[in-house]
Design a protein around this motif. Structure first.
Motif, short mmCIF file in Angstrom:
data_model
loop_
_atom_site.label_atom_id
_atom_site.label_comp_id
_atom_site.label_asym_id
_atom_site.label_seq_id
_atom_site.Cartn_x
_atom_site.Cartn_y
_atom_site.Cartn_z
N THR A 273 -6.82 15.19 -19.59
CA THR A 273 -6.13 14.11 -18.86
C THR A 273 -5.58 14.59 -17.52
O THR A 273 -5.31 13.78 -16.63
CB THR A 273 -4.97 13.54 -19.70
N SER A 274 -5.44 15.90 -17.34
CA SER A 274 -4.93 16.41 -16.06
C SER A 274 -5.91 16.11 -14.92
O SER A 274 -5.54 16.21 -13.75
CB SER A 274 -4.66 17.92 -16.14
N GLY A 275 -7.13 15.74 -15.26
CA GLY A 275 -8.11 15.39 -14.23
C GLY A 275 -7.76 14.13 -13.47
O GLY A 275 -8.37 13.82 -12.45
N LEU A 276 -6.79 13.38 -13.95
CA LEU A 276 -6.46 12.11 -13.31
C LEU A 276 -5.17 12.14 -12.48
O LEU A 276 -4.77 11.12 -11.93
CB LEU A 276 -6.35 11.01 -14.37
N THR A 277 -4.51 13.30 -12.41
CA THR A 277 -3.20 13.32 -11.73
C THR A 277 -3.28 12.86 -10.28
O THR A 277 -2.55 11.96 -9.85
CB THR A 277 -2.58 14.74 -11.78
N THR A 278 -4.18 13.49 -9.51
CA THR A 278 -4.25 13.14 -8.09
C THR A 278 -4.64 11.67 -7.92
O THR A 278 -4.01 10.94 -7.17
CB THR A 278 -5.30 14.01 -7.36
N TYR A 279 -5.67 11.28 -8.66
CA TYR A 279 -6.15 9.90 -8.56
C TYR A 279 -5.01 8.91 -8.84
O TYR A 279 -4.76 7.98 -8.09
CB TYR A 279 -7.30 9.69 -9.56
N SER A 280 -4.28 9.17 -9.94
CA SER A 280 -3.22 8.23 -10.33
C SER A 280 -2.08 8.23 -9.32
O SER A 280 -1.51 7.18 -9.01
CB SER A 280 -2.68 8.60 -11.72
N ALA A 281 -1.74 9.42 -8.80
CA ALA A 281 -0.64 9.49 -7.83
C ALA A 281 -1.01 8.77 -6.54
O ALA A 281 -0.18 8.10 -5.93
CB ALA A 281 -0.28 10.95 -7.56
N MET A 282 -2.26 8.91 -6.12
CA MET A 282 -2.66 8.32 -4.84
C MET A 282 -2.88 6.81 -4.93
O MET A 282 -2.63 6.08 -3.97
CB MET A 282 -3.97 8.98 -4.34
N THR A 283 -3.36 6.35 -6.08
CA THR A 283 -3.78 4.95 -6.15
C THR A 283 -2.69 4.00 -6.66
O THR A 283 -2.94 2.81 -6.82
CB THR A 283 -5.02 4.81 -7.05
N GLY A 284 -1.51 4.53 -6.93
CA GLY A 284 -0.42 3.64 -7.35
C GLY A 284 -0.29 3.51 -8.85
O GLY A 284 0.51 2.71 -9.34
N ASP A 285 -1.05 4.29 -9.61
CA ASP A 285 -0.92 4.24 -11.07
C ASP A 285 0.29 5.06 -11.51
O ASP A 285 1.06 4.64 -12.39
CB ASP A 285 -2.21 4.77 -11.71
N MET A 286 0.48 6.23 -10.90
CA MET A 286 1.61 7.07 -11.30
C MET A 286 2.90 6.61 -10.59
O MET A 286 2.94 6.52 -9.37
CB MET A 286 1.35 8.54 -10.92
N PRO A 287 3.93 6.29 -11.36
CA PRO A 287 5.20 5.97 -10.70
C PRO A 287 5.76 7.22 -10.01
O PRO A 287 5.72 8.31 -10.57
CB PRO A 287 6.12 5.52 -11.84
N ILE A 288 6.24 7.05 -8.80
CA ILE A 288 6.71 8.17 -7.99
C ILE A 288 8.22 8.03 -7.77
O ILE A 288 8.71 6.92 -7.55
CB ILE A 288 5.98 8.17 -6.61
N LYS A 289 8.93 9.13 -7.80
CA LYS A 289 10.36 9.16 -7.44
C LYS A 289 11.13 8.09 -8.22
O LYS A 289 11.73 7.19 -7.63
CB LYS A 289 10.48 8.95 -5.93
N ASN A 290 11.04 8.19 -9.53
CA ASN A 290 11.72 7.22 -10.39
C ASN A 290 11.36 5.78 -10.06
O ASN A 290 12.21 4.91 -10.04
CB ASN A 290 13.25 7.41 -10.35
N TRP A 291 10.10 5.52 -9.78
CA TRP A 291 9.54 4.20 -9.51
C TRP A 291 10.00 3.65 -8.15
O TRP A 291 9.81 2.48 -7.86
CB TRP A 291 9.88 3.19 -10.62
N GLY A 292 10.57 4.51 -7.32
CA GLY A 292 11.03 4.03 -6.01
C GLY A 292 10.24 4.62 -4.85
O GLY A 292 10.55 4.35 -3.70
N GLY A 293 9.22 5.43 -5.14
CA GLY A 293 8.46 6.10 -4.07
C GLY A 293 6.99 5.70 -4.07
O GLY A 293 6.53 4.93 -4.91
N VAL A 294 6.28 6.28 -3.11
CA VAL A 294 4.86 5.95 -2.92
C VAL A 294 4.05 7.24 -2.95
O VAL A 294 4.41 8.23 -2.30
CB VAL A 294 4.65 5.26 -1.55
N GLY A 295 2.93 7.19 -3.67
CA GLY A 295 2.09 8.37 -3.87
C GLY A 295 1.79 9.15 -2.62
O GLY A 295 2.25 10.27 -2.45
N TYR A 296 1.05 8.57 -1.71
CA TYR A 296 0.59 9.40 -0.60
C TYR A 296 1.64 9.59 0.49
O TYR A 296 1.43 10.30 1.46
CB TYR A 296 -0.73 8.86 -0.02
N VAL A 297 2.80 8.95 0.33
CA VAL A 297 3.88 9.13 1.30
C VAL A 297 4.89 10.15 0.77
O VAL A 297 5.13 11.19 1.40
CB VAL A 297 4.59 7.78 1.59
#
Ligand code: SF4
Length: 653
Positions: A273-297
Motif C-alpha cells: 500500500t505504500s505505493g500509493l502515498t505520493t499519488y494519494s497526497a498529490m491528488t487530494g485523497d490523503m488528508p493533509i495537515k489535519n484536513w486543513g492543507g493541500v497535497g502539493y502545496v
C-alpha cells in the motif's frame, strides 16, 4: 453440515471460568455466514442492550471467515467484534496474517469472551479444548514479547496468538488487538474491551481439517483466478514507474484518471500500500495537515515521495503474504534508526504513512517507521494516534493548549521529535497523552475552548486517510455505516472496482431505477456495501476485491455446497449490514449521532487543490443512502418492514 464452517462456536465466561459450546445449525450459517455476520447475531442474542462496552457483561468475539481454511484465495482474515467503546455502537475490526486459519483448525468458527477476570489471564485454545491460564507475567509486555513468551511457555513455535499491548491494558479507546507481531485489528477500540476483561492474549493451535463441500471446485476456481490475476500489461507496468509524474499532472490539472483493478494490483504487488502515498497526497485523497492543507502545496511532492514506493522499499528485507494470498502486499523491513535500530518490523502501510506523514506534515521516514513500530508493539491504532496528534498540534498552534498542557513539548507541524514523544505519552497515558488516548472527540470535550473544530472524526472514530471531499462515497461510509469512520467498506471508486453492476443482476436493477447521478452513485455504493459484507464474512481481503473480480459467490458455493445465486448472496449481504445497523439502533444511536466532522465535508478552508471549495451535501447523501437501504432517518436504521423482509423480524426495534 455441508462445508466451509465447523458448525460450532465457543463462549468463554472469564468471571466464572466456564465454557459453553454452541452448534447453531446450518440455517444459521446460511443466514449470517460467518465472520462479523455470525458475531452480530450472537451479540444481538446474548449481550443485553445498553451494556457498557467495558463492563463484564459485554462480549468480545474472535471470528473466522466462512472461507478461511478452504484454500480460497484471500480468505485468511479474522474479525474481532463487540460494542465499540469509542463510538458506543457496533464495533468490528479485522486483520490478516495467519491467525484465522489456526482458530478454525481448533474446531471453532468463533470464540467469544464475556465476564471479566480479577487478575490478568491468557487463554489457550486447542482442539475442542479451552484453558484459562494466569497472565500476570505477560501483563505489561508488548505484542511481540507476549507472542514469544506464550510460544516459549507452550514449547510450540507454531501457535498463533492474538494479544493486546499496553494500550489495551490501559483501556485506551483507540487500542486494538494484534497478531503476527503487528497485524492489528485496530479500529473500534476493541483492545480496550479485551483489556477490561484482563484478557492479555488468546493462543490457538489446532490441526483439524476445515470441511469443504466441493474441494475440486475450489481448486478449479483458484486455477482460473490465478491465470487471470497473474497477467500484467505493459501500460500498467509503465504507469507504475511514472506514478509520481502522473500524480503531479492530476494534482495540477484536476484531470481524473479512471482507476483499473489491474493497475492497483501492479502497484500493490511491487510496493504494497505504500505505493500509493505520493499519488494519494498529490491528488487530494490523503488528508493533509489535519484536513486543513493541500497535497502539493503544504506537503510537497518531495515530502510525500520520502514516504512512498521506492523510499519505503529501500528498507524492505523481504515481502510476505497472509494466509492463502496470491498478492503479498506485506513486507518485513530492517529498521535503520531510532530505538528499534537493527530490529525487524512490519513495513508501514499507506494509512500509517498518511496519518504520521501528510496529516502532520512530517516527511522523516525514520520517524514514521519508529512511530509505526511503537504503535504496533503497544497495540494502538496508527490512524487514530496520528489523528490525535494532528488535533493536538492544531490546538497548540491556535493557542488552545500550550507547553504547560503538553508537559513542555513545543508542538508544531513536521516536528518529528515532539511527535514521537507525544506518541509515547499517548501509549503510556502520561500527562496530556492520557487525554489523547481516548480519541479526539473526548479530548476536545476535555480541552474545551473551541477545540472541537480541530477534532476530525465520525461518531468518535478518527477518519482514515481518504478524503471524503474527493470521493463522497467515503462520506456515506464514514457517517452511515454501522462502524463510523471506516474506509474498508466502499466508496464510489471501490464500487466501480468491485464491478457490482456486472456481477449482481439486483445491483444493476437498483442502479438503473435511480434517477440522477448522485442517486445512481449512492445505489452503486449500497450494492458495493452489501457485497463487502460477503467479502468480510468470507474472511476475505479488501485488496483482493479491489484488484480483481474476486469470485466470492463461486467460492461460497463450492465451500458450502449451497448453490445460491449471486442475488441471493447479495441479499445475505444486505441482511448482515442491516443486522449490524440494528445493533446501533438498539443502543439508541440515531442517524445524527455518528455525524461526520465539518472539515471532511467542506473544502472552503483549502487554498488550492482538487478539494478546494468542495461542499458535500451530507444530508442529501444520507437520505439517498437510507432510502436505498430501506432505513428510517428518524430512527437511524432499518424499518421493521425491512427487518422482516430480511428475515430479521425478531431483532427489529
Ligand atoms: S493483499 Fe496484503 S493484506 Fe490482503 S491478504 Fe494479501 S498480503 Fe494480506
Amino acid at each position: 453440515m455441508t462445508g466451509g464452517y465447523t458448525g460450532k462456536y465457543c463462549i468463554v465466561n472469564l468471571t466464572d471460568r466456564t465454557t459453553e459450546v454452541v452448534e447453531p445449525g446450518d440455517e444459521f450459517y446460511r443466514k449470517y455466514l460467518s465472520g462479523y455476520g455470525l458475531g452480530a447475531a450472537v451479540l444481538m442474542e446474548r449481550q443485553p442492550p445498553g451494556v457498557d462496552p467495558l463492563a463484564p457483561e459485554a462480549y468480545l468475539g474472535f471470528c473466522t471467515g466462512l472461507l478461511t481454511g478452504t484454500r480460497a484465495y484471500f480468505s485468511g482474515r479474522f474479525m474481532v467484534v463487540g460494542k465499540s467503546p469509542l463510538t458506543g455502537g457496533w464495533g468490528d475490526a479485522n486483520a490478516g496474517g495467519f491467525l484465522s486459519q489456526e482458530i478454525k483448525r481448533t474446531g471453532y468458527d468463533a470464540l467469544f469472551f464475556t465476564g471479566a477476570s480479577e487478575t490478568p489471564v491468557w487463554v489457550r485454545v486447542g482442539e475442542d479444548d479451552v484453558e484459562i491460564l494466569d497472565g500476570d507475567h505477560l501483563w505489561g509486555k508488548d505484542i511481540p514479547e507476549t507472542e514469544a513468551a506464550i510460544r516459549d511457555q507452550l514449547g510450540d513455535k507454531k501457535v498463533r496468538v492474538a494479544a493486546i499491548g499496553v494500550s489495551g491494558e490501559k483501556l485506551s479507546l483507540i487500542s486494538g488487538i494484534s497478531t503476527d507481531n503487528a497485524r492489528i485489528a485496530a479500529r473500534s477500540g476493541l483492545g480496550a474491551v479485551m483489556g477490561s476483561k484482563r484478557l492479555k492474549a488468546v493462543a490457538f493451535r489446532g490441526k483439524k481439517k476445515v470441511p469443504v463441500a466441493r474441494p475440486d471446485e475450489i481448486k478449479e476456481i483458484n486455477k482460473k483466478f490465478l491465470e487471470a490475476y497473474k497477467k500484467s500489461n505493459i501500460v500498467d507496468r509503465i504507469t507504475v514507474r511514472i506514478m509520481g509524474l502522473v500524480s503531479q499532472v492530476i494534482a495540477r490539472t484536476g484531470v481524473a484518471v479512471p482507476a483499473q483493478a489491474s493497475l492497483v494490483r501492479e502497484i500493490y504487488k511491487k510496493y504494497g500500500t505504500s505505493g500509493l502515498t505520493t499519488y494519494s497526497a498529490m491528488t487530494g485523497d490523503m488528508p493533509i495537515k489535519n484536513w486543513g492543507g493541500v497535497g502539493y502545496v503544504d506537503y510537497t511532492y518531495k515530502s510525500a515521495k520520502k514516504g512512498s514506493d521506492e523510499s519505503v522499499l529501500k528498507y524492505q528485507e523481504r515481502k510476505y503474504a497472509c494466509q492463502s494470498c496470491p498478492l503479498g502486499c506485506g513486507g518485513i523491513i530492517d529498521i535503520k534508526k531510532g530505538r528499534y535500530q537493527g530490529e525487524k518490523g512490519h513495513k508501514p502501510e499507506y494509512e500509517t504513512l498518511g496519518a504520521f506523514g501528510g496529516m502532520l506534515l512530517q516527511d522523516d521516514l525514520d520517524a514514521i517507521i519508529e512511530l509505526n513500530e511503537m504503535c504496533n508493539r503497544a497495540g494502538i491504532d496508527t490512524i487514530s494516534t496520528g489523528g490525535a496528534i494532528a488535533f493536538a498540534i492544531e490546538c497548540f498552534e491556535n493557542g488552545i493548549i500550550d507547553e504547560t498542557t503538553t508537559g513542555g513539548l513545543q508542538l508544531g507541524w513536521g516536528r518529528s521529535e515532539e511527535v514521537v514523544r507525544l506518541a509515547e505519552m499517548i501509549i503510556a497515558r502520561e500527562g496530556f497523552g492520557d487525554v489523547l488516548a481516548d480519541g479526539v472527540k473526548r479530548a476536545a470535550e476535555k480541552v474545551g475552548n473551541g477545540a472541537d473544530r480541530f477534532a476530525v472524526h465520525a461518531g468518535g472514530q478518527e477518519l482514515p486517510m481518504h478524503d471524503s471531499r474527493l470521493d463522497p462515497g467515503f462520506a456515506v461510509a464514514y457517517q452511515c455505516e454501522p462502524t463510523p469512520g471506516r474506509h474498508t467498506i466502499a466508496c464510489y471508486l471501490y464500487a466501480g472496482l468491485f464491478g457490482v453492476k456486472k456481477r449482481f443482476p439486483e445491483a444493476k436493477r437498483m442502479i438503473k431505477a435511480a434517477k440522477g447521478k448522485m442517486a445512481k452513485n449512492v445505489r452503486r455504493y449500497t450494492a458495493a456495501s452489501y457485497y463487502m459484507q460477503l467479502v468480510n464474512c468470507g474472511g476475505m481481503c479488501l485488496f483482493g476485491a479491489i484488484t480483481s473480480s474476486l469470485p466470492v459467490v463461486e467460492y461460497l458455493n463450492a465451500a458450502t455446497g449451497w448453490n445460491l445465486t449471486p442475488d441471493e448472496y447479495l441479499n445475505t449481504g444486505a441482511r448482515i449490514l442491516n443486522l449490524r445497523k440494528a445493533f446501533n439502533m438498539r443502543e439508541g444511536i440515531t442517524a445524527q449521532d455518528h455525524h461526520l466532522s465539518r472539515r471532511a465535508l467542506d473544502g472552503s478552508i483549502l487554498t488550492k487543490g482538487p478539494n478546494k471549495g468542495v461542499k458535500i451535501d451530507m444530508e442529501s447523501l444520507m437520505r439517498e443512502f437510507f432510502g436505498a437501504a430501506g432505513w428510517d432517518m428518524e430512527k437511524g436504521g432499518p424499518t421493521p418492514d425491512r427487518m422482516k423482509e430480511l428475515d430479521l423480524g425478531r431483532f427489529a426495534a
